[in-house]
Design a protein around this motif. Sequence first.
Motif, short mmCIF file in Angstrom:
data_model
loop_
_atom_site.label_atom_id
_atom_site.label_comp_id
_atom_site.label_asym_id
_atom_site.label_seq_id
_atom_site.Cartn_x
_atom_site.Cartn_y
_atom_site.Cartn_z
N ARG A 315 0.84 -1.21 0.00
CA ARG A 315 0.00 0.00 0.00
C ARG A 315 0.87 1.26 0.00
NH1 ARG A 315 -2.74 2.41 4.64
NH2 ARG A 315 -1.99 0.65 5.86
N HIS A 319 1.23 4.04 -3.17
CA HIS A 319 1.01 5.49 -3.04
C HIS A 319 2.15 6.26 -3.71
CE1 HIS A 319 -2.58 6.08 -0.69
NE2 HIS A 319 -2.19 5.27 0.28
N ARG A 335 -7.93 8.62 -4.82
CA ARG A 335 -7.99 8.01 -3.49
C ARG A 335 -8.89 8.78 -2.52
NH1 ARG A 335 -4.13 4.02 -2.75
NH2 ARG A 335 -3.63 3.22 -4.83
#
Length: 393
Positions: A315, A319, A335
Amino acid sequence: MITVSPFLYRKNGEASGHDAETISRALAQADPPERNGVPSILTLNHLAHRTGIKYKYLRDIAKRATDPYHQFTIKKRSHGRRLISTPEPLLLALQRWIAGEILNKQDCHPSSFAYAPGSSPAKCAAKHLGARWLIKLDVHDFFENIDERSVYRVFREIGYQPLPSLELARLCTRNFASEAIQDNRWRIGPEERAKYDIKPYRSWRLGYLPQGAPTSPMLANLASRGMDVALDALARRYGLLYTRYSDDMSFSTGGSFDRQSVGRLITEVERLLISFGHTLHRKKTKVSPPRARKVVLGLQVDGNELRLLRGYRKRMENHVRCIDKYGLQKHRTERNFTSTWGMIRHVDGLLSYAEAIEGKKAHAGTRARFVKALQRQGWPARPAKAASIFPPI
């Protein structure tokens, strides 16, 4: 501190027209908390003077004449919603004073690793490194099941007199009646009414620790000290190590154990929790035997060093990759972040936590890519505020 010099306090008190007996009583009441390194609070008016908050405001809250909280719910990670009660600004300032000047100066049980200064999920998880068996249990509605009687006892143990302890407990708890929650467990029985029958504060419905108040975390720890003592003793009897991080309990051993013993342990833990006013969240019970992956507070502990979970690392890296490839604005929109600055701080927090757990060298490439992407798009390399060592929610 009023007893820095009791001689000067007495001299100044007499000069202000107070009689010797009143001054002696004040000194006697101030001594126990000040010996524990916290400020004395002789009366509610004294607390108002110390904090600069009007006495009537404090009195109304202590009498349950007002409900100075704003409530909302947030999604739980598993299922359902969690009630958050945030105090209004004036009460928030008072509770921060109580937390900083009184509660954070107290020692929690050594098995408790949440909220106290210097504690962290990593320190808690590290206790279980190399475990062969790991049993994880969860306390259901941990904060809400700590009532104002337990909070009152915390302040009494710190050294405050009964009336100031009750007033402090009221200032740190919220009454269920204000939420129209009807539950007989929060009613004081006839046998207890004489103890709590202080006329101005008479109420047969107990308050509880609200999630969202800055005093609740440490009060929960201090109120749970007896429970931690009992659970630690139980764990030692089984040859296990016990830790608690808020409502997450972990029991582990590096030696031999078996399923039958696991069942007996869980039953005894459940009985102990009930005796302290709590219930076990059975659905969150997880047993990891030898050769199974072992995770404590989102960190793998089945090796010699703490490791991040693959999902966390993926994760975080995703990003950074998207910010670098598509730009801050597009990633923010994709997001659903409310602000670009908030998104940058969130990703920086993820990276900082990973660096704290596995070392800066292990994530040097990801950090360098993140910094270059920010600089290329005209943003500073690091947020102005230092990132927390706790994992972002």
